[in-house]
Scaffold this motif. Structure first.
Motif, mmCIF file in Angstrom:
data_model
loop_
_atom_site.group_PDB
_atom_site.id
_atom_site.type_symbol
_atom_site.label_atom_id
_atom_site.label_comp_id
_atom_site.label_asym_id
_atom_site.label_seq_id
_atom_site.Cartn_x
_atom_site.Cartn_y
_atom_site.Cartn_z
ATOM 1 N N MET A 1 1.275 -1.506 0.046
ATOM 2 C CA MET A 1 -0.080 0.034 0.130
ATOM 3 C C MET A 1 0.948 1.402 0.400
ATOM 4 N N ASN A 2 2.302 1.344 0.083
ATOM 5 C CA ASN A 2 3.065 2.623 0.533
ATOM 6 C C ASN A 2 3.406 2.869 -1.227
ATOM 7 N N LYS A 3 3.630 1.628 -2.633
ATOM 8 C CA LYS A 3 3.327 2.368 -3.816
ATOM 9 C C LYS A 3 1.529 3.421 -3.863
ATOM 10 N N ASN A 4 0.899 2.632 -2.941
ATOM 11 C CA ASN A 4 0.153 3.339 -3.969
ATOM 12 C C ASN A 4 0.078 4.880 -2.594
ATOM 13 N N LEU A 5 -0.078 4.374 -1.749
ATOM 14 C CA LEU A 5 -0.161 6.152 -1.217
ATOM 15 C C LEU A 5 1.371 6.695 -1.529
ATOM 16 N N ALA A 6 2.533 6.106 -1.651
ATOM 17 C CA ALA A 6 3.237 7.553 -2.521
ATOM 18 C C ALA A 6 2.682 8.295 -4.143
ATOM 19 N N ILE A 7 2.147 7.663 -4.648
ATOM 20 C CA ILE A 7 1.431 7.594 -6.155
ATOM 21 C C ILE A 7 0.094 8.805 -6.118
ATOM 22 N N THR A 8 -0.310 8.293 -4.238
ATOM 23 C CA THR A 8 -1.315 9.430 -3.974
ATOM 24 C C THR A 8 -0.982 10.227 -3.612
ATOM 25 N N CYS A 9 0.749 10.873 -3.435
ATOM 26 C CA CYS A 9 0.947 12.408 -2.511
ATOM 27 C C CYS A 9 1.556 12.727 -3.975
ATOM 28 N N PHE A 10 2.277 12.132 -4.565
ATOM 29 C CA PHE A 10 2.445 12.341 -5.926
ATOM 30 C C PHE A 10 1.098 13.490 -6.627
ATOM 31 N N LEU A 11 -0.233 12.475 -7.135
ATOM 32 C CA LEU A 11 -0.829 13.162 -7.623
ATOM 33 C C LEU A 11 -1.723 13.993 -6.415
ATOM 34 N N GLY A 12 -1.390 14.709 -5.034
ATOM 35 C CA GLY A 12 -2.140 15.945 -4.254
ATOM 36 C C GLY A 12 -1.071 16.941 -4.804
ATOM 37 N N LEU A 13 0.444 17.188 -4.664
ATOM 38 C CA LEU A 13 1.608 17.556 -5.199
ATOM 39 C C LEU A 13 0.851 18.129 -6.194
ATOM 40 N N THR A 14 0.854 17.737 -7.463
ATOM 41 C CA THR A 14 0.962 17.626 -8.076
ATOM 42 C C THR A 14 -0.698 18.271 -8.637
ATOM 43 N N ALA A 15 -1.513 17.981 -8.050
ATOM 44 C CA ALA A 15 -2.752 19.074 -8.100
ATOM 45 C C ALA A 15 -2.355 20.654 -7.017
ATOM 46 N N ILE A 16 -1.659 20.624 -6.187
ATOM 47 C CA ILE A 16 -1.855 21.749 -5.826
ATOM 48 C C ILE A 16 -0.734 22.655 -6.230
ATOM 49 N N ILE A 17 0.249 21.872 -6.961
ATOM 50 C CA ILE A 17 1.035 23.304 -7.732
ATOM 51 C C ILE A 17 0.196 23.654 -9.402
ATOM 52 N N LEU A 18 -0.526 22.638 -9.621
ATOM 53 C CA LEU A 18 -1.022 22.888 -11.138
ATOM 54 C C LEU A 18 -2.020 24.273 -9.951
ATOM 55 N N GLY A 19 -3.339 24.123 -9.198
ATOM 56 C CA GLY A 19 -3.517 24.815 -8.710
ATOM 57 C C GLY A 19 -2.972 26.018 -8.228
ATOM 58 N N ALA A 20 -1.720 26.523 -8.266
ATOM 59 C CA ALA A 20 -0.789 27.246 -7.635
ATOM 60 C C ALA A 20 -0.572 28.456 -9.539
ATOM 61 N N PHE A 21 -0.330 26.766 -10.537
ATOM 62 C CA PHE A 21 0.254 27.743 -11.096
ATOM 63 C C PHE A 21 -1.068 28.267 -12.167
ATOM 64 N N THR A 22 -2.181 27.907 -12.116
ATOM 65 C CA THR A 22 -2.987 27.935 -12.804
ATOM 66 C C THR A 22 -3.522 29.332 -12.583
ATOM 67 N N THR A 23 -3.980 29.716 -10.834
ATOM 68 C CA THR A 23 -4.620 31.235 -10.360
ATOM 69 C C THR A 23 -3.007 32.015 -10.267
ATOM 70 N N HIS A 24 -2.205 31.787 -10.991
ATOM 71 C CA HIS A 24 -0.904 32.397 -10.750
ATOM 72 C C HIS A 24 -0.741 32.831 -11.787
ATOM 73 N N SER A 25 -0.389 31.926 -13.197
ATOM 74 C CA SER A 25 -0.335 32.229 -15.014
ATOM 75 C C SER A 25 -0.941 32.459 -15.365
#
Length: 128
Positions: A1-25
């Protein structure tokens, strides 16, 4: 399940980055409708990241069930949210990938449906 959780964290990270990029750029570049579509992709990604954290931490689910739901949601996020990002950030034509977004949505629906069945079985078995 650690693999699933690592992928989940990556998806969470990218969502936050994309949200910031979208809003600011992209605020000055995209129309309100396009921004709304991007925000929908980001929001759905974040919703499913939260659910994936639950799914992969819930001890009652078997490892096989955790993997099934995780892969449905991972794929759903990639197809649903990813296609929206491809259209509005990468500039890919909607006409060339129009079918990808609803397919991703269907994968998300199937994941939710399987969880519904799991919990309904628990309710029915408890009554017996």
């Amino acid at each position: 399940m650690n693999k699933n959780l690592a992928i989940t964290c990556f998806l969470g990270l990218t969502a936050i980055i994309l949200g910031a990029f979208t809003t600011h750029s992209l605020r000055e570049v995209l129309s309100i409708q396009e921004m709304t579509s991007l925000e929908t992709g980001i929001r759905y990604q974040l919703y499913h990241v939260i659910v994936l954290l639950f799914v992969n931490s819930y001890a009652v689910f078997s490892d096989q069930f955790k993997n099934t739901i995780s892969y449905l949601f991972f794929s759903g996020i990639i197809f649903f949210s990813g296609s929206i990002y491809a259209i509005y950030i990468a500039g890919i034509s909607v006409k060339s990938i129009w079918f990808v977004t609803p397919f991703g949505g269907l994968l998300l629906i199937v994941g939710w449906f399987l969880m519904l069945l799991f919990f309904l079985k628990k309710v029915i078995n408890k009554k017996k």
